[in-house]
Design a protein around this motif. Structure first.
Motif, PDB file in Angstrom:
ATOM      1  N   ILE A 101       0.858  -1.187   0.000  1.00 36.72           N
ATOM      2  CA  ILE A 101       0.000   0.000   0.000  1.00 36.72           C
ATOM      3  C   ILE A 101       0.901   1.247   0.000  1.00 36.72           C
ATOM      4  O   ILE A 101       1.851   1.344   0.749  1.00 36.72           O
ATOM      5  CB  ILE A 101      -0.997  -0.038   1.181  1.00 36.72           C
ATOM      6  N   THR A 143       1.181   4.279   0.991  1.00 36.12           N
ATOM      7  CA  THR A 143       0.959   5.422   1.863  1.00 36.12           C
ATOM      8  C   THR A 143       2.112   5.636   2.828  1.00 36.12           C
ATOM      9  O   THR A 143       2.024   6.467   3.705  1.00 36.12           O
ATOM     10  CB  THR A 143      -0.338   5.238   2.684  1.00 36.12           C
ATOM     11  N   TYR A 181      -2.438   5.154   5.937  1.00 32.13           N
ATOM     12  CA  TYR A 181      -3.454   4.102   6.052  1.00 32.13           C
ATOM     13  C   TYR A 181      -4.559   4.362   5.034  1.00 32.13           C
ATOM     14  O   TYR A 181      -4.670   5.460   4.460  1.00 32.13           O
ATOM     15  CB  TYR A 181      -4.065   4.089   7.461  1.00 32.13           C
ATOM     16  N   ARG A 182      -5.340   3.332   4.807  1.00 29.95           N
ATOM     17  CA  ARG A 182      -6.512   3.447   3.953  1.00 29.95           C
ATOM     18  C   ARG A 182      -7.681   2.873   4.735  1.00 29.95           C
ATOM     19  O   ARG A 182      -7.620   1.752   5.239  1.00 29.95           O
ATOM     20  CB  ARG A 182      -6.263   2.649   2.676  1.00 29.95           C
ATOM     21  N   GLU A 204     -11.678   2.001   4.553  1.00 28.18           N
ATOM     22  CA  GLU A 204     -12.844   1.854   3.674  1.00 28.18           C
ATOM     23  C   GLU A 204     -14.018   1.424   4.518  1.00 28.18           C
ATOM     24  O   GLU A 204     -13.984   0.364   5.140  1.00 28.18           O
ATOM     25  CB  GLU A 204     -12.567   0.773   2.633  1.00 28.18           C
ATOM     26  N   THR A 214     -14.418   6.339   1.814  1.00 22.40           N
ATOM     27  CA  THR A 214     -13.009   5.951   1.821  1.00 22.40           C
ATOM     28  C   THR A 214     -12.133   7.126   2.240  1.00 22.40           C
ATOM     29  O   THR A 214     -12.322   8.247   1.778  1.00 22.40           O
ATOM     30  CB  THR A 214     -12.579   5.496   0.406  1.00 22.40           C
ATOM     31  N   THR A 257      -8.001   8.007   2.401  1.00 21.43           N
ATOM     32  CA  THR A 257      -6.590   7.610   2.249  1.00 21.43           C
ATOM     33  C   THR A 257      -5.764   8.754   2.814  1.00 21.43           C
ATOM     34  O   THR A 257      -6.061   9.926   2.584  1.00 21.43           O
ATOM     35  CB  THR A 257      -6.186   7.353   0.780  1.00 21.43           C
ATOM     36  N   ASP A 258      -4.732   8.387   3.556  1.00 20.24           N
ATOM     37  CA  ASP A 258      -4.101   9.416   4.375  1.00 20.24           C
ATOM     38  C   ASP A 258      -2.652   9.066   4.664  1.00 20.24           C
ATOM     39  O   ASP A 258      -2.326   7.888   4.876  1.00 20.24           O
ATOM     40  CB  ASP A 258      -4.892   9.478   5.707  1.00 20.24           C
ATOM     41  N   HIS A 259      -1.807  10.055   4.658  1.00 17.00           N
ATOM     42  CA  HIS A 259      -0.452   9.901   5.197  1.00 17.00           C
ATOM     43  C   HIS A 259       0.119  11.278   5.494  1.00 17.00           C
ATOM     44  O   HIS A 259      -0.357  12.283   4.966  1.00 17.00           O
ATOM     45  CB  HIS A 259       0.451   9.088   4.249  1.00 17.00           C
TER      46      HIS A 259
END
Ligand code: TNX
Length: 524
Positions: free
Chosen positions: A109, A111, A116-117, A119, A166, A168-170
């Motif tokens: 993944i 990130t 993290y992702r 969902e 959803t 998605t983050d970093h």
């Protein structure tokens, strides 16, 4: 069996109606993931307009094979149990479940180790990260999507909805820190643990402890025992001070580690050393121990940089600290050494860099250390003089951004604030939020910056309630500056999210400053 059909239809119809009624009760807001009041703001959020409901049967599944990830699953359950009253069993699993909450690692993944992702569908909350650290941050996000009352320590009335969609983050920066000065006033292990919990909630990952200054030495050093037994005896104002035993310190470091926070110990030198100079006569040029000091002046003390025993002392202290420190950094202070001649200061800093490196650690110093020749991998912490930071950058050093006029947690909010200082100006909550580390000093570019740190100097704060009043709600802003790219940050939007965290802070028992630049009345 044909005669059952009408009953089946009736049941189906009934269930359908119940669902309709239930969906009807869920507010538009509860279904809209984009409206979740998450701090720091995630990189990308896409809502799909439904809800996942946490209920008495919800299980938290954790992909088997990682103790660390299992720990993160347990942490989530522990945080959700008190307010929901649900058992929230945590189970290892080899395959992704169809419903419930599911934590998994996916090394590919993209990130980074802290990303993290998440969902969320009506049946499944799926949190994926390339490392347990990222999953831990995803867990903080889940907590913040839930209503503020989830933070209460006692049973609350549900329902417990997570809006679907959803995330998605970093983080933008890998170093996102806070400093606590435990030297001017001492704060015990439980106080620091409570602060660590708040840091983790906002995805901060570095806790810098200012362990020694003129007024106190706060860490037991077995080879130089007077440092804590004499040097730890008092504090600003003449209170009884205190120090951490090595066991207590190790417990703190472990606690921080369980929340993915690295502790960075600082022993300030060659100035800010009166507590050491009072503990051992031989560290003074005149061979006489000084008196303990309980005032708030700076710049009057110095180790005797010409004496060999001083370097033996520093080597012993850093050897013990290195052994207690799993993280990569040791901090040597180096600020405001007004009582040390520059021609003594420069070789001193050079030698201390060698000592710290010999213990396998990377060294951090306040920006003044750039006056000397910085070794590879030495880090300068910018607090006051842009010129020093520039010198550090020219030497290839990385910078931690702690500009006093923007990021000092000990600056008063405004002229009516009772606690705090104001030598670097007032820092209202909006001022603390509205700046960008990568454009503050023209010569310090984003690629030179390791991250940001907000220091709390403790001359004026004597207990945890007072500490909290200066730290909150500014810490949230620094957390967001460290995590969220500048282009996604905007005060007018942020202040609405921060308002929602008022209720969260109350639920968590935090004494915060109810600044009137934040619209607390719009808490929803
Ligand atoms: C400057 S910031 C100091 C500290 C004081 C602080 C008070 C820095 C590296 N040195 O010794 O506590 O100001 O705001």
């Amino acid at each position: 069996m044909a005669y059952h059909k009408p009953i089946n239809y009736a049941i189906t119809f009934f269930v359908f109606c119940m669902l309709l009624i239930q969906e009807g009760c869920i507010t538009k807001e509860e279904k809209d993931l984009a409206l979740a009041r998450i701090i720091p703001k995630p990189l990308s959020v896409t809502g799909t307009g439904h809800v996942f409901k946490i209920n008495r049967q919800t299980v938290i599944y954790v992909q088997e094979g990682s103790d660390e990830l299992m720990g993160v699953g347990q942490f989530l359950a522990e945080k959700l149990r008190p307010a929901t009253g649900f058992p929230l069993e945590v189970k290892a699993t080899s395959a992704a479940p169809e419903e419930g909450v599911y934590l998994a690692l996916a090394p590919d993944i993209s990130t980074g180790s802290e990303g993290y992702r998440l969902e969320i569908t009506p049946k499944l909350v799926s949190l994926t990260a390339s490392a347990a650290t990222g999953a831990f941050y995803g867990v903080q996000t889940i907590r913040q999507i839930l209503p503020a009352k989830i933070e209460q320590a006692e049973l609350q009335k549900g329902p417990w909805y997570l809006a679907t969609g959803t995330i998605t983050d970093h983080p933008d920066y890998g170093y996102r820190g806070m400093m606590l000065d435990v030297a001017r006033h001492f704060f015990g292990v439980d106080d620091v643990k409570k602060l660590i919990d708040q840091m983790a909630y906002y995805k901060l990952n570095m806790l810098h402890l200012h362990l020694a200054d003129d007024q106190g030495w706060r860490i037991e050093i077995k080879s130089w025992p007077n440092l804590s037994t004499i040097g730890g005896k008092t504090e600003v104002g003449g209170g009884e001070g205190g120090f951490y035993t090595q066991e207590q310190y190790a417990d703190l470091v472990n606690y921080a580690k369980s929340r993915f926070i690295t502790v960075i110990p600082e022993i300030d030198m060659p100035g800010h050393t009166n507590a050491a100079l009072a503990s051992y006569a031989e560290l003074n040029c005149n061979g006489k121990a000084t008196e303990l000091y309980t005032g708030t002046d700076v710049g009057f003390s110095t180790l005797c940089t010409k004496k060999e025993v001083v370097y033996k002392f520093i080597d012993d202290v850093f050897a013990e600290l290195a052994a207690l420190t799993p993280g990569p950094y040791l901090h040597m202070g180096g600020d405001e050494s007004h009582a040390t001649a520059l021609e003594d200061y420069i070789p001193f800093v050079n030698r201390v860099q060698e000592i710290v490196r010999s213990h396998g650690k990377q060294i951090i110093g306040w920006d003044e250390i750039a006056l000397s020749a910085l070794k590879d991998s030495t880090i300068a912490q910018y607090w006051a003089k842009a010129d020093n930071a520039r010198k550090a950058v020219e030497q290839g050093a990385k910078i931690i951004m702690s500009p006093a006029a923007h990021a000092y947690l000990d600056m008063k909010y405004d002229s009516t604030t009772v606690l705090g200082l104001h030598w670097a100006g007032y820092i209202e909550v909006d001022k603390g939020y509205n700046w960008d580390p990568a454009s503050l000093v023209p010569e310090i570019k984003k690629e030179n910056i390791l991250g940001i740190e907000a220091p709390l100097w403790s001359e004026t704060v004597t207990n945890l309630q007072e500490v909290e009043l200066l730290v909150f709600p500014r810490l949230q802003g620094y957390a967001e500056i460290g995590w969220t790219p500048a282009g996604l940050r905007n005060w007018d939007e942020y202040k609405l999210r921060l308002a929602n965290h008022g209720e969260r802070m109350k639920a968590r028992g935090i004494n915060f400053f109810a600044s009137n630049v934040v619209p607390w009345e719009l808490q929803k």
